[in-house]
Write a protein that holds these residues in place. Structure first.
Motif, PDB file in Angstrom:
ATOM      1  N   LYS A  57       2.120  -0.371   3.606  1.00  0.00           N
ATOM      2  CA  LYS A  57       1.645  -1.129   4.754  1.00  0.00           C
ATOM      3  C   LYS A  57       0.138  -0.974   4.949  1.00  0.00           C
ATOM      4  O   LYS A  57      -0.578  -1.954   5.105  1.00  0.00           O
ATOM      5  N   ASP A  58      -0.337   0.263   4.955  1.00  0.00           N
ATOM      6  CA  ASP A  58      -1.752   0.516   5.203  1.00  0.00           C
ATOM      7  C   ASP A  58      -2.430   1.265   4.071  1.00  0.00           C
ATOM      8  O   ASP A  58      -3.446   1.925   4.268  1.00  0.00           O
ATOM      9  N   LYS A  59      -1.870   1.168   2.864  1.00  0.00           N
ATOM     10  CA  LYS A  59      -2.501   1.839   1.734  1.00  0.00           C
ATOM     11  C   LYS A  59      -2.157   1.135   0.437  1.00  0.00           C
ATOM     12  O   LYS A  59      -1.157   0.422   0.336  1.00  0.00           O
ATOM     13  N   VAL A  60      -3.014   1.324  -0.518  1.00  0.00           N
ATOM     14  CA  VAL A  60      -2.796   0.808  -1.870  1.00  0.00           C
ATOM     15  C   VAL A  60      -3.034   1.965  -2.819  1.00  0.00           C
ATOM     16  O   VAL A  60      -4.026   2.673  -2.718  1.00  0.00           O
ATOM     17  N   LYS A  61      -2.103   2.168  -3.721  1.00  0.00           N
ATOM     18  CA  LYS A  61      -2.208   3.253  -4.690  1.00  0.00           C
ATOM     19  C   LYS A  61      -2.359   2.612  -6.069  1.00  0.00           C
ATOM     20  O   LYS A  61      -1.525   1.804  -6.475  1.00  0.00           O
ATOM     21  N   LEU A  62      -3.433   2.964  -6.765  1.00  0.00           N
ATOM     22  CA  LEU A  62      -3.649   2.468  -8.118  1.00  0.00           C
ATOM     23  C   LEU A  62      -3.213   3.560  -9.086  1.00  0.00           C
ATOM     24  O   LEU A  62      -3.695   4.692  -9.001  1.00  0.00           O
TER      25      LEU A  62
END
Length: 102
Positions: A57-62
């Motif tokens: 929802k409030d984060k993106v993990k690469l």
């Protein structure tokens, strides 16, 4: 005790700010993912294809789960020119986002 009451206009403003922050996060993470891919040394292409974005929802993990990605980050490949993968990708992303915002 502190009691804070938000008026409808403050709630609307807060929502707009959150939406803009989410949009900026999405834009930055998309650009960073692209730069990570282009900075990753290529032999057969497995490490480049290994980059994926996992979104919450409030984060993106690469993430890259290729077993030897850390070796590439530590300059096992001459293609990284002693810089690794992440640092040049972040620098390019920051420079590109600054140009976009202006």
């Amino acid at each position: 005790m502190i009691n804070v009451t938000l008026t409808p206009s403050a709630k609307v403003t807060g929502k707009k700010v959150r939406d803009e922050v989410r949009k900026e996060l999405q834009g930055f993470s998309t650009a960073l993912l692209s730069n990570l891919v282009s900075e990753t040394p290529i032999d057969k292409g497995r490490a480049r294809r290994g980059w994926v974005a996992r979104q919450g929802k409030d984060k993106v993990k690469l993430v890259n789960r290729v077993p030897y990605i850390e070796s590439l980050e530590r300059n096992r490949s001459k293609q990284t020119q002693g810089q690794g993968i992440i640092k040049p990708a972040v620098s390019r992303t920051q420079a590109g986002r600054k140009r976009r915002v202006r």
